[in-house]
Design an enzyme around this catalytic site. Structure first.
Site, PDB file in Angstrom:
ATOM      1  N   GLN A  47       0.751  -1.122   0.079  1.00 32.49           N
ATOM      2  CA  GLN A  47       0.007   0.022  -0.108  1.00 32.49           C
ATOM      3  C   GLN A  47       0.796   1.275   0.042  1.00 32.49           C
ATOM      4  O   GLN A  47       2.182   1.350   0.520  1.00 32.49           O
ATOM      5  CB  GLN A  47      -0.876   0.160   1.192  1.00 32.49           C
ATOM      6  CG  GLN A  47      -0.296  -0.429   2.366  1.00 32.49           C
ATOM      7  CD  GLN A  47      -0.058   0.949   3.434  1.00 32.49           C
ATOM      8  OE1 GLN A  47      -0.330   1.898   2.789  1.00 32.49           O
ATOM      9  NE2 GLN A  47       0.525   0.752   4.426  1.00 32.49           N
ATOM     10  N   HIS A 156      -2.104  -4.265  -5.773  1.00 31.31           N
ATOM     11  CA  HIS A 156      -1.550  -4.004  -4.421  1.00 31.31           C
ATOM     12  C   HIS A 156      -2.566  -4.381  -3.411  1.00 31.31           C
ATOM     13  O   HIS A 156      -3.706  -4.309  -3.458  1.00 31.31           O
ATOM     14  CB  HIS A 156      -0.996  -2.885  -4.217  1.00 31.31           C
ATOM     15  CG  HIS A 156      -2.008  -1.556  -3.756  1.00 31.31           C
ATOM     16  ND1 HIS A 156      -2.219  -1.327  -2.661  1.00 31.31           N
ATOM     17  CD2 HIS A 156      -2.808  -0.860  -4.682  1.00 31.31           C
ATOM     18  CE1 HIS A 156      -3.205  -0.384  -2.630  1.00 31.31           C
ATOM     19  NE2 HIS A 156      -3.601  -0.002  -3.633  1.00 31.31           N
ATOM     20  N   CYS A 157      -2.112  -4.696  -2.292  1.00 30.29           N
ATOM     21  CA  CYS A 157      -2.937  -4.966  -1.119  1.00 30.29           C
ATOM     22  C   CYS A 157      -2.364  -4.317   0.079  1.00 30.29           C
ATOM     23  O   CYS A 157      -1.852  -3.270  -0.304  1.00 30.29           O
ATOM     24  CB  CYS A 157      -2.839  -6.609  -0.783  1.00 30.29           C
ATOM     25  SG  CYS A 157      -1.489  -7.233  -0.942  1.00 30.29           S
ATOM     26  N   PHE A 158      -2.089  -4.640   1.202  1.00 26.53           N
ATOM     27  CA  PHE A 158      -1.233  -3.984   2.358  1.00 26.53           C
ATOM     28  C   PHE A 158       0.086  -4.369   2.216  1.00 26.53           C
ATOM     29  O   PHE A 158       0.993  -3.268   1.983  1.00 26.53           O
ATOM     30  CB  PHE A 158      -1.746  -4.390   3.651  1.00 26.53           C
ATOM     31  CG  PHE A 158      -1.301  -3.441   4.681  1.00 26.53           C
ATOM     32  CD1 PHE A 158      -1.775  -2.525   5.228  1.00 26.53           C
ATOM     33  CD2 PHE A 158      -0.020  -3.898   5.197  1.00 26.53           C
ATOM     34  CE1 PHE A 158      -1.254  -1.922   6.274  1.00 26.53           C
ATOM     35  CE2 PHE A 158       0.421  -2.956   6.145  1.00 26.53           C
ATOM     36  CZ  PHE A 158       0.034  -2.231   6.723  1.00 26.53           C
ATOM     37  N   THR A 164      -1.892  -9.795  -3.341  1.00 22.58           N
ATOM     38  CA  THR A 164      -1.278  -9.576  -4.567  1.00 22.58           C
ATOM     39  C   THR A 164      -0.295 -10.693  -5.166  1.00 22.58           C
ATOM     40  O   THR A 164      -0.250 -10.624  -6.527  1.00 22.58           O
ATOM     41  CB  THR A 164      -0.149  -8.359  -3.972  1.00 22.58           C
ATOM     42  OG1 THR A 164      -0.997  -7.272  -3.536  1.00 22.58           O
ATOM     43  CG2 THR A 164       0.416  -7.801  -5.399  1.00 22.58           C
TER      44      THR A 164
END
Length: 267
Positions: A47, A156-158, A164
């Site tokens: 992120q 994307h993720c975190f 991802t």
């Protein structure tokens, strides 16, 4: 270190960043048809809440037209991405929760987080992911966008490693990349030179859940193991017979869409 330009400095496959973890191009791999996945179009990362101005300039220079944010509503609200002043990309996300928390962070009261408990926690994440309706929705949006939109994309993720990592792996499989190369790309996360960024963003909450975390346990939570992706594929294969069948029946990646993606993304 290599560099395409002063604003595109890289360490191996990773772009040099100050506040974004694990930013890299996941193209470049050979495909079964004799081609190669195009570079400069497919990007992945964690992120962007702590993205520096330099990072935002880099993202802008990459000319990304579509952002697929795999996080749920509470993650996006709690960790809002910074954007360049001229940001104009389409952002796609699931309207709901894709997970209770970033998969590597967990929750609940303090427990002793051993390496084996960390491994088991992550294997459970990858077992649930193929049947999670929210993940099915956002992965479907991901493939819809790659099929329908032109230009570069960023998924994307975190942490940019689990949700991802699976998204990138599913696309590379669709494009005809060999499983060994898909696994190698998945495991590149462990070589990311920005681990300190992820620790800064996550470790205080993780220690609140788990107390002190042993280094091997921390690796199993913040990194990836081959069996994580293998677990996802095994669950899909057990339920649907093959990864291709799952992609077609559940995520809408039928033969026609797969061919269009190959035409667009393989040179």
């Amino acid at each position: 270190m290599t560099s395409d330009s002063p604003s595109h400095a890289r360490i191996g496959p990773f772009y040099v960043t100050e506040g974004i973890h694990n930013l890299r191009d996941y193209g470049g791999y050979a495909t079964s048809g004799g081609g190669r996945v195009k570079t400069g179009l497919l990007f992945r990362s964690g992120q962007h809440m702590e993205a520096s101005d330099m990072d935002l300039d880099l993202i802008h220079a990459l000319d990304i037209r579509t952002v697929i944010d795999l996080r749920g509503n509470s993650e996006r609200a709690g960790f809002p991405c910074r954007r360049h002043a001229n940001f104009a990309a389409q952002v796609l996300a699931h309207d709901g929760e894709t997970t209770n928390s970033p998969p590597h962070e967990g929750g609940g009261g303090q427990i002793e987080m051993t390496a084996e408990k960390a491994r088991e926690r992550m294997l459970a994440v990858y077992t649930r992911m193929p049947v999670n309706p929210a993940m099915i929705d956002i992965f479907t949006q991901y493939f819809n966008a790659l099929d329908g939109n032109d230009g570069g994309s960023l998924v994307h993720c975190f942490a940019g490693k689990d949700r991802t990592g699976v998204a990138a792996s599913l696309l590379l499989h669709t494009l005809g990349v060999h499983h060994d190369d898909i696994m190698a790309e998945f495991l590149l996360t462990n070589d990311a030179p920005t681990r300190a960024i992820l620790e800064r963003q996550s470790l205080p909450r993780m220690e609140a859940h788990y107390g002190t975390i042993a280094p091997e346990a921390l690796h199993n939570l913040m990194g990836v193991l081959p069996e994580y992706l293998d677990t996802y594929v095994a669950k899909v294969t057990n339920d649907h017979g093959s990864l291709d069948a799952y992609l077609a029946r559940v995520l809408g990646v039928d033969a026609g869409r797969a061919e269009r993606l190959r035409s667009k993304l393989v040179a």
